[in-house]
Enzyme design. Structure first.
Site, PDB file in Angstrom:
ATOM      1  N   VAL A  20       0.882  -1.160   0.000  1.00  0.00           N
ATOM      2  CA  VAL A  20       0.000   0.000   0.000  1.00  0.00           C
ATOM      3  C   VAL A  20       0.921   1.211   0.000  1.00  0.00           C
ATOM      4  O   VAL A  20       1.750   1.371   0.895  1.00  0.00           O
ATOM      5  CB  VAL A  20      -0.922   0.024   1.233  1.00  0.00           C
ATOM      6  N   ILE A  21       0.799   2.030  -1.019  1.00  0.00           N
ATOM      7  CA  ILE A  21       1.695   3.175  -1.183  1.00  0.00           C
ATOM      8  C   ILE A  21       0.900   4.457  -0.969  1.00  0.00           C
ATOM      9  O   ILE A  21      -0.159   4.657  -1.579  1.00  0.00           O
ATOM     10  CB  ILE A  21       2.362   3.137  -2.572  1.00  0.00           C
ATOM     11  N   THR A  25      -4.228  11.479  -0.467  1.00  0.00           N
ATOM     12  CA  THR A  25      -5.450  11.528   0.332  1.00  0.00           C
ATOM     13  C   THR A  25      -5.312  10.617   1.551  1.00  0.00           C
ATOM     14  O   THR A  25      -4.417   9.777   1.612  1.00  0.00           O
ATOM     15  CB  THR A  25      -6.661  11.048  -0.501  1.00  0.00           C
ATOM     16  N   HIS A  27      -6.904   8.131   2.163  1.00  0.00           N
ATOM     17  CA  HIS A  27      -7.312   6.787   1.777  1.00  0.00           C
ATOM     18  C   HIS A  27      -6.270   5.750   2.210  1.00  0.00           C
ATOM     19  O   HIS A  27      -6.611   4.636   2.590  1.00  0.00           O
ATOM     20  CB  HIS A  27      -7.547   6.742   0.261  1.00  0.00           C
ATOM     21  N   PHE A  52       1.592 -11.180   8.354  1.00  0.00           N
ATOM     22  CA  PHE A  52       1.365  -9.888   7.713  1.00  0.00           C
ATOM     23  C   PHE A  52       2.613  -9.508   6.922  1.00  0.00           C
ATOM     24  O   PHE A  52       3.630  -9.127   7.500  1.00  0.00           O
ATOM     25  CB  PHE A  52       1.065  -8.829   8.777  1.00  0.00           C
ATOM     26  N   ARG A  66      12.250  -2.504  -0.182  1.00  0.00           N
ATOM     27  CA  ARG A  66      11.889  -3.477   0.852  1.00  0.00           C
ATOM     28  C   ARG A  66      11.549  -4.838   0.267  1.00  0.00           C
ATOM     29  O   ARG A  66      11.456  -5.822   1.001  1.00  0.00           O
ATOM     30  CB  ARG A  66      10.739  -2.925   1.681  1.00  0.00           C
TER      31      ARG A  66
END
Length: 99
Positions: A20-21, A25, A27, A52, A66
């Site tokens: 998730v980048i 916003t 979001h 995870f 990463r």
């Protein structure tokens, strides 16, 4: 997908992988919270190790760094997640056997 895999009974552990980048916003925060809560819920409800392995980064470059090829410690978070899955599976088996 993690829940569906865990519920089959065919796997000793499930590894969630993704990225998730952060964008412009809020979001990002909602998605990260949803992913974290969902992975935790699957682990609690299925009693299976659910690791995870979702990267939460500010840029694509950070995510790529990463997820780099294995070699140096801390450079491949997917490999680290796989190692954790094996360790947790072994620990769970030891607990189930009573020692």
């Amino acid at each position: 997908a993690s829940r569906a895999m865990a519920e089959t009974g065919r796997y000793d552990a499930v590894i969630t992988l993704g990225a998730v980048i952060r964008g412009a916003t809020p979001h990002f925060d909602y998605v990260c919270r949803g992913v974290t809560d969902g992975v935790r819920q699957v682990a609690l409800e299925t009693r299976l190790p659910v690791v995870f392995g979702v990267l939460t980064t500010n840029t694509v470059e950070e995510a790529l760094d990463r997820a780099a090829a294995p070699g140096e410690p801390g450079t491949n978070k997917g490999a680290e997640a796989a190692e954790t899955a094996v360790e947790m599976t072994n620990a769970l088996r030891a607990v189930q056997k009573g020692g």
